[in-house]
Design an enzyme around this catalytic site. Structure first.
Site, PDB file in Angstrom:
ATOM      1  CB  CYS A   1      -7.007   2.624  15.118  1.00 33.92           C
ATOM      2  SG  CYS A   1      -6.541   2.057  16.625  1.00 33.92           S
TER       3      CYS A   1
ATOM      4  CB  ILE B   1      -9.172   3.145  -2.658  1.00 27.77           C
ATOM      5  CG1 ILE B   1      -7.895   2.737  -3.601  1.00 27.77           C
ATOM      6  CG2 ILE B   1     -10.067   2.045  -2.523  1.00 27.77           C
ATOM      7  CD1 ILE B   1      -7.131   1.633  -2.739  1.00 27.77           C
TER       8      ILE B   1
ATOM      9  CB  CYS C   1      -5.656   4.271  21.129  1.00 27.91           C
ATOM     10  SG  CYS C   1      -5.814   2.933  19.828  1.00 27.91           S
TER      11      CYS C   1
ATOM     12  CD  GLN D   1     -16.419  -1.353  -8.656  1.00 26.14           C
ATOM     13  OE1 GLN D   1     -16.360  -2.484  -8.566  1.00 26.14           O
ATOM     14  NE2 GLN D   1     -16.989  -0.974  -9.856  1.00 26.14           N
TER      15      GLN D   1
ATOM     16  CE1 TYR E   1      -4.293  -1.037  -0.324  1.00 22.79           C
ATOM     17  CE2 TYR E   1      -3.415  -3.019   0.903  1.00 22.79           C
ATOM     18  CZ  TYR E   1      -4.348  -2.581  -0.027  1.00 22.79           C
ATOM     19  OH  TYR E   1      -5.314  -3.163  -0.413  1.00 22.79           O
TER      20      TYR E   1
ATOM     21  CG  HIS F   1     -14.506  -1.489  -3.210  1.00 25.50           C
ATOM     22  ND1 HIS F   1     -14.197  -1.983  -4.294  1.00 25.50           N
ATOM     23  CD2 HIS F   1     -15.634  -1.999  -2.812  1.00 25.50           C
ATOM     24  CE1 HIS F   1     -15.193  -2.687  -4.708  1.00 25.50           C
ATOM     25  NE2 HIS F   1     -15.934  -2.854  -3.894  1.00 25.50           N
TER      26      HIS F   1
ATOM     27  NE  ARG G   1      -2.516  -0.319  -5.084  1.00 23.56           N
ATOM     28  CZ  ARG G   1      -3.857  -0.874  -4.503  1.00 23.56           C
ATOM     29  NH1 ARG G   1      -3.774  -1.615  -3.622  1.00 23.56           N
ATOM     30  NH2 ARG G   1      -5.033  -0.573  -5.176  1.00 23.56           N
TER      31      ARG G   1
END
Ligand code: BJW
Ligand code: ZN
Length: 271
Positions: free
Chosen positions: A132, A108, A175, A106, A68, A124, A71
């Site tokens: 998280c 992202i 967190c 669709q 990712y 999507h 990308r």
């Protein structure tokens, strides 16, 4: 000269009150974003659809983040193309005329929004948001690399020296929970609100434009027959036929960045 079928679909649009657009990766191809099932769909030896799964994440979250991150780096500099711009300009004219447009994507990559589209439902998720795993918070995030550990990583070459990432390298929430890309992987449910909005739009629309999708991924692909059964006139814009082609009214073969501007130009006519 405007093709006869284009002229017919433009006539259907002229008399429509509510229009829906269903877009897929082909719309962003002309911006330089690789599609999933076409050439350029491989990263190292994996197809995008092999890594876009909860199983891949469970096996090796560090590798999935590397994919990712790669990308995100590629998408960070791409620009909307004439297809995105034609849709955004159409929406502005269409809504100024009191008509309804729902753009269900669709994709992202955020390029529809970047072009100025407003009524966008992202089925999507978004590559520019993280979620998280502990507290569930969804936050915008454009960091490239996602953490310093990913600097210089992501080489798509299948012979690239593969680096192992550990839990310490992964992005963390305030967190301290691990962050994942806020996208929908195979086997995961779409957000109820997004899917509900898309289904309602498909049932309500008078015309549906399906553009740049292979129409093989559900439930998105199911919106096409749903709209048709609900009475919409449906056109598909693609470089090649898809499993949806036999069930649509018009198939316009060509690049989205050429066909969409021609199809939508000057609509709706005012005065
Ligand atoms: C151009 C062009 C140019 C190129 N101009 N055109 C019913 C039946 C069978 C299976 C299922 C079913 N219901 C659910 C499933 C399971 C599964 C599924 O659909 N599987 C099938 C593949 C068999 N669906 C899911 O798991 C979904 N979840 C779900 O349904 O939950 C409930 C459930 C779970 C399990 C079982 C049953 C129910 C979730 C789907 C999530 C999809 N996620 C991805 C990854 C997103 C994150 C990421 O990017 O990393 O979404 S996969 C990938 O495919 C991505 C895309 O949005 C999606 C669609 O791809 P798209 O956009 O169509 O791209 P391509 O590359 O396929 O096609 C591009 C097209 O453009 C081509 O046609 C080109 O010709 C064309 N083109 N250049 C015009 N210039
Ligand atoms: Zn958290």
């Amino acid at each position: 000269m405007v093709d006869k079928a284009i002229a017919e679909f433009r006539a259907a649009l002229r008399s429509a009150t509510s229009v829906m657009v269903l877009s897929g990766a082909g719309v962003s191809a002309e911006s330089g974003v690789p599609t999933f099932r076409g050439a350029g769909g491989l990263w190292r030896r994996w197809s995008a659809t092999e890594l876009a799964t909860p199983e891949a994440w469970a096996r090796d979250a560090g590798l999935v983040w590397e994919f990712y991150d790669y990308r995100r780096r590629r998408m960070a500099d791409v620009q909307p193309n004439p297809a995105h711009h034609a849709l955004a300009a159409f929406e502005a004219r269409w809504s100024a005329a009191g008509r309804e447009l729902e753009l269900v994507t669709q994709n992202i990559d955020g390029l529809h929004e970047q072009a100025g589209s407003r009524a966008v439902t992202r089925l999507h998720g978004s590559i520019w948001h993280v979620r998280c795993l502990r507290c569930g918070a969804v936050t915008p995030n454009r960091d490239v690399p996602i953490t310093p550990a990913y600097e210089g990583a992501g080489d798509p070459d299948p012979h690239a020296h593969a680096r192992r990432f550990t839990a310490d390298d992964l992005p963390r929430c305030a967190c301290s929970g691990i962050l994942r890309p806020h996208v929908v992987w195979f086997g995961e449910s779409l957000a109820e609100e997004d899917l509900g909005r898309a289904v309602a739009a498909a049932e309500r629309c008078d015309a549906l434009i399906v553009v740049g999708t292979s129409a093989v991924v559900y439930p998105a692909a199911g919106l096409i027959p749903l709209a048709r059964r609900s009475g919409a006139v449906v056109c598909e814009i693609n470089l090649s036929p898809t499993p949806a082609t036999n069930g649509v009214d018009y198939h316009f073969c060509g690049p989205a960045g050429v066909v969409l501007p021609e199809l939508l130009e000057g609509l709706p006519e005012v005065g």
